[in-house]
Design a protein around this motif. Structure first.
Motif, PDB file in Angstrom:
ATOM      1  N   VAL A  23       0.829  -1.204   0.006  1.00  0.00           N
ATOM      2  CA  VAL A  23       0.003  -0.109   0.149  1.00  0.00           C
ATOM      3  C   VAL A  23       0.773   1.313   0.092  1.00  0.00           C
ATOM      4  O   VAL A  23       1.985   1.436   0.809  1.00  0.00           O
ATOM      5  N   LYS A  24       0.448   2.192  -0.946  1.00  0.00           N
ATOM      6  CA  LYS A  24       1.223   3.451  -1.053  1.00  0.00           C
ATOM      7  C   LYS A  24       0.827   4.811  -0.466  1.00  0.00           C
ATOM      8  O   LYS A  24      -0.570   4.827  -0.494  1.00  0.00           O
ATOM      9  N   MET A  25       1.490   5.438   0.364  1.00  0.00           N
ATOM     10  CA  MET A  25       1.227   6.572   1.000  1.00  0.00           C
ATOM     11  C   MET A  25       2.130   7.649   0.984  1.00  0.00           C
ATOM     12  O   MET A  25       3.335   7.354   0.925  1.00  0.00           O
ATOM     13  N   VAL A  26       1.477   8.915   0.590  1.00  0.00           N
ATOM     14  CA  VAL A  26       2.367   9.902   0.702  1.00  0.00           C
ATOM     15  C   VAL A  26       2.608  10.934   1.935  1.00  0.00           C
ATOM     16  O   VAL A  26       1.354  11.091   2.395  1.00  0.00           O
ATOM     17  N   ILE A  27       3.886  11.055   2.036  1.00  0.00           N
ATOM     18  CA  ILE A  27       4.035  12.317   3.112  1.00  0.00           C
ATOM     19  C   ILE A  27       4.231  13.635   2.562  1.00  0.00           C
ATOM     20  O   ILE A  27       5.223  13.719   1.837  1.00  0.00           O
ATOM     21  N   ALA A  28       3.541  14.654   2.796  1.00  0.00           N
ATOM     22  CA  ALA A  28       3.600  15.864   2.202  1.00  0.00           C
ATOM     23  C   ALA A  28       3.813  16.966   3.153  1.00  0.00           C
ATOM     24  O   ALA A  28       3.521  16.797   4.218  1.00  0.00           O
ATOM     25  N   GLY A  29       3.846  18.348   2.579  1.00  0.00           N
ATOM     26  CA  GLY A  29       3.881  19.452   3.333  1.00  0.00           C
ATOM     27  C   GLY A  29       4.905  20.336   2.974  1.00  0.00           C
ATOM     28  O   GLY A  29       5.741  20.132   2.103  1.00  0.00           O
ATOM     29  N   GLY A  30       5.106  21.594   3.548  1.00  0.00           N
ATOM     30  CA  GLY A  30       6.015  22.453   3.305  1.00  0.00           C
ATOM     31  C   GLY A  30       7.552  22.265   3.470  1.00  0.00           C
ATOM     32  O   GLY A  30       7.872  21.154   4.101  1.00  0.00           O
ATOM     33  N   PHE A  31       8.327  23.264   3.294  1.00  0.00           N
ATOM     34  CA  PHE A  31       9.765  23.018   3.364  1.00  0.00           C
ATOM     35  C   PHE A  31      10.230  22.906   4.934  1.00  0.00           C
ATOM     36  O   PHE A  31       9.797  23.700   5.617  1.00  0.00           O
ATOM     37  N   GLY A  32      10.871  22.022   5.194  1.00  0.00           N
ATOM     38  CA  GLY A  32      11.319  21.862   6.662  1.00  0.00           C
ATOM     39  C   GLY A  32      10.393  21.485   7.679  1.00  0.00           C
ATOM     40  O   GLY A  32      10.542  21.639   8.638  1.00  0.00           O
ATOM     41  N   VAL A  33       9.140  20.899   7.333  1.00  0.00           N
ATOM     42  CA  VAL A  33       8.212  20.485   8.378  1.00  0.00           C
ATOM     43  C   VAL A  33       8.487  19.563   8.984  1.00  0.00           C
ATOM     44  O   VAL A  33       7.929  19.012   9.981  1.00  0.00           O
ATOM     45  N   GLY A  34       9.403  18.234   8.445  1.00  0.00           N
ATOM     46  CA  GLY A  34       9.598  17.106   9.084  1.00  0.00           C
ATOM     47  C   GLY A  34       9.214  15.920   8.391  1.00  0.00           C
ATOM     48  O   GLY A  34       9.178  14.575   9.020  1.00  0.00           O
ATOM     49  N   LYS A  35       9.107  16.063   6.983  1.00  0.00           N
ATOM     50  CA  LYS A  35       8.867  14.955   5.962  1.00  0.00           C
ATOM     51  C   LYS A  35       9.990  13.925   6.128  1.00  0.00           C
ATOM     52  O   LYS A  35       9.455  12.534   6.266  1.00  0.00           O
ATOM     53  N   THR A  36      11.162  14.127   5.961  1.00  0.00           N
ATOM     54  CA  THR A  36      12.272  13.115   5.724  1.00  0.00           C
ATOM     55  C   THR A  36      12.392  12.698   7.303  1.00  0.00           C
ATOM     56  O   THR A  36      12.547  11.201   7.340  1.00  0.00           O
ATOM     57  N   THR A  37      12.322  13.219   8.423  1.00  0.00           N
ATOM     58  CA  THR A  37      12.391  12.827   9.538  1.00  0.00           C
ATOM     59  C   THR A  37      11.254  11.908   9.871  1.00  0.00           C
ATOM     60  O   THR A  37      11.643  10.857  10.490  1.00  0.00           O
ATOM     61  N   THR A  38      10.065  11.964   9.336  1.00  0.00           N
ATOM     62  CA  THR A  38       8.923  11.225   9.563  1.00  0.00           C
ATOM     63  C   THR A  38       9.161   9.744   8.955  1.00  0.00           C
ATOM     64  O   THR A  38       8.975   8.742   9.629  1.00  0.00           O
ATOM     65  N   VAL A  39       9.906   9.872   7.967  1.00  0.00           N
ATOM     66  CA  VAL A  39       9.934   8.592   7.158  1.00  0.00           C
ATOM     67  C   VAL A  39      10.917   7.679   7.542  1.00  0.00           C
ATOM     68  O   VAL A  39      11.105   6.578   7.881  1.00  0.00           O
ATOM     69  N   GLY A  40      12.030   8.488   8.281  1.00  0.00           N
ATOM     70  CA  GLY A  40      13.343   7.922   8.739  1.00  0.00           C
ATOM     71  C   GLY A  40      12.891   7.345   9.979  1.00  0.00           C
ATOM     72  O   GLY A  40      13.415   6.400  10.568  1.00  0.00           O
ATOM     73  N   ALA A  41      11.950   7.880  10.735  1.00  0.00           N
ATOM     74  CA  ALA A  41      11.646   7.431  12.272  1.00  0.00           C
ATOM     75  C   ALA A  41      10.802   5.870  12.328  1.00  0.00           C
ATOM     76  O   ALA A  41      11.076   5.408  13.255  1.00  0.00           O
ATOM     77  N   ILE A  42      10.178   5.588  10.970  1.00  0.00           N
ATOM     78  CA  ILE A  42       9.435   4.549  11.359  1.00  0.00           C
ATOM     79  C   ILE A  42       9.751   3.480   9.916  1.00  0.00           C
ATOM     80  O   ILE A  42       9.498   2.288  10.119  1.00  0.00           O
ATOM     81  N   SER A  43      10.608   3.799   9.216  1.00  0.00           N
ATOM     82  CA  SER A  43      10.830   2.759   7.975  1.00  0.00           C
ATOM     83  C   SER A  43      11.916   1.657   8.803  1.00  0.00           C
ATOM     84  O   SER A  43      12.652   1.828   9.356  1.00  0.00           O
ATOM     85  N   GLU A  44      11.382   0.522   8.377  1.00  0.00           N
ATOM     86  CA  GLU A  44      12.281  -0.831   8.749  1.00  0.00           C
ATOM     87  C   GLU A  44      13.372  -1.145   7.739  1.00  0.00           C
ATOM     88  O   GLU A  44      14.043  -1.827   8.137  1.00  0.00           O
ATOM     89  N   ILE A  45      13.751  -0.237   6.897  1.00  0.00           N
ATOM     90  CA  ILE A  45      14.894  -0.314   5.866  1.00  0.00           C
ATOM     91  C   ILE A  45      15.328   1.199   6.056  1.00  0.00           C
ATOM     92  O   ILE A  45      14.893   2.194   6.637  1.00  0.00           O
ATOM     93  N   GLU A  46      16.753   1.073   5.652  1.00  0.00           N
ATOM     94  CA  GLU A  46      17.513   2.339   5.670  1.00  0.00           C
ATOM     95  C   GLU A  46      16.558   3.305   4.511  1.00  0.00           C
ATOM     96  O   GLU A  46      16.508   2.506   3.537  1.00  0.00           O
TER      97      GLU A  46
END
Length: 199
Positions: A23-46
C-alpha cells in the motif's frame, strides 16, 4: 503419524503464505516541516533520501527562519517502508517541500491510497499547496501537526480554521521523531482510506 502425513491438516496444508499487500502512502507538506524525519523514524529499511545541500541561492528562496540548523533539503523524494501486520506493508513516499519541485507530485502520488500532510504551526502558509493538492485530486488525507520542541503554536481547531479543511479531514498532533507517534498518524490515514473504499 507416518512420515508421509502432513503436519498441517485441511486446506492450510496446501495454501501458501501470502506476502503482505503493498500500500502506497504519501508524506507531504512544506519546506522543513519534518517529512524526511517522519519517514526515517518509522521505516524498517534504511530510508532512501534525495537530500542536497542548501546553497546560498536556495537559502535566498527557501525560508530558513524557523529551521536555522537545516543544511540539506529533499530535491526529489524520500522513500521508506513499514510492515503494519502480516497482511499489509506500507510504502512511504515523501514529497519535496518547495513549490519549484511541484512538477514531481503527480508521479509521486500516483497509486497512493492517501496522504499525510505535515504542518508546522509556526508557518501554516507553507502547507496550503499540499492541502489544496489532495483536496483537488480527491485523495484522502489527514493533517499532522508536528510538535517541534514538544509544542504547537495553535490549537487543532485554530489550525482547521486557518487551513479551511473540511470536518471530515482528521487533524492530529504528532512528533515526527517518535516511531510510535508516526505510526499512529499513518494509521489515521489508513483508516480514512479504508472508510472511503467501504463508503
Amino acid at each position: 503419524m507416518t512420515p508421509t502425513e502432513p503436519l498441517v491438516h485441511g486446506s492450510a496444508a496446501h495454501s501458501p503464505v501470502r506476502p503482505p499487500l503493498p500500500v502506497k502512502m504519501v508524506i507531504a507538506g512544506g519546506f522543513g516541516v519534518g517529512k524526511t524525519t517522519t519517514v526515517g523514524a518509522i521505516s524498517e529499511i534504511e530510508p532512501l533520501t534525495t537530500e542536497a545541500a542548501i546553497t546560498e541561492v536556495a537559502a535566498g528562496v527557501d525560508d530558513l527562519t524557523h529551521t536555522p540548523r537545516k543544511t540539506t533539503t529533499t530535491v526529489a523524494m524520500d522513500f521508506g517502508c513499514i510492515t503494519i501486520d502480516p497482511t499489509l506493508k506500507l510504502y512511504l513516499f515523501g514529497t519535496p517541500g518547495q513549490d519549484r519541485f511541484g512538477f514531481m507530485w503527480d508521479d509521486i502520488v500516483e497509486g497512493a491510497v492517501g496522504g499525510l500532510v505535515i504542518v508546522d504551526t509556526r508557518r501554516l502558509d507553507d502547507c496550503y499547496a499540499a492541502v489544496d493538492y489532495f483536496e483537488h485530486k480527491g485523495i484522502p488525507f489527514a493533517v499532522a501537526v508536528n510538535a517541534f520542541d514538544g509544542e504547537v503554536a495553535h490549537t487543532l481547531d485554530e489550525v482547521r480554521w486557518a487551513l479551511d479543511v473540511a470536518d471530515g479531514v482528521p487533524l492530529v498532533v504528532f512528533d515526527a521523531r517518535e516511531r510510535g507517534s508516526v505510526r499512529d498518524a499513518l494509521l489515521v490515514v489508513l483508516e480514512l482510506a479504508l472508510a472511503r473504499t467501504e463508503g
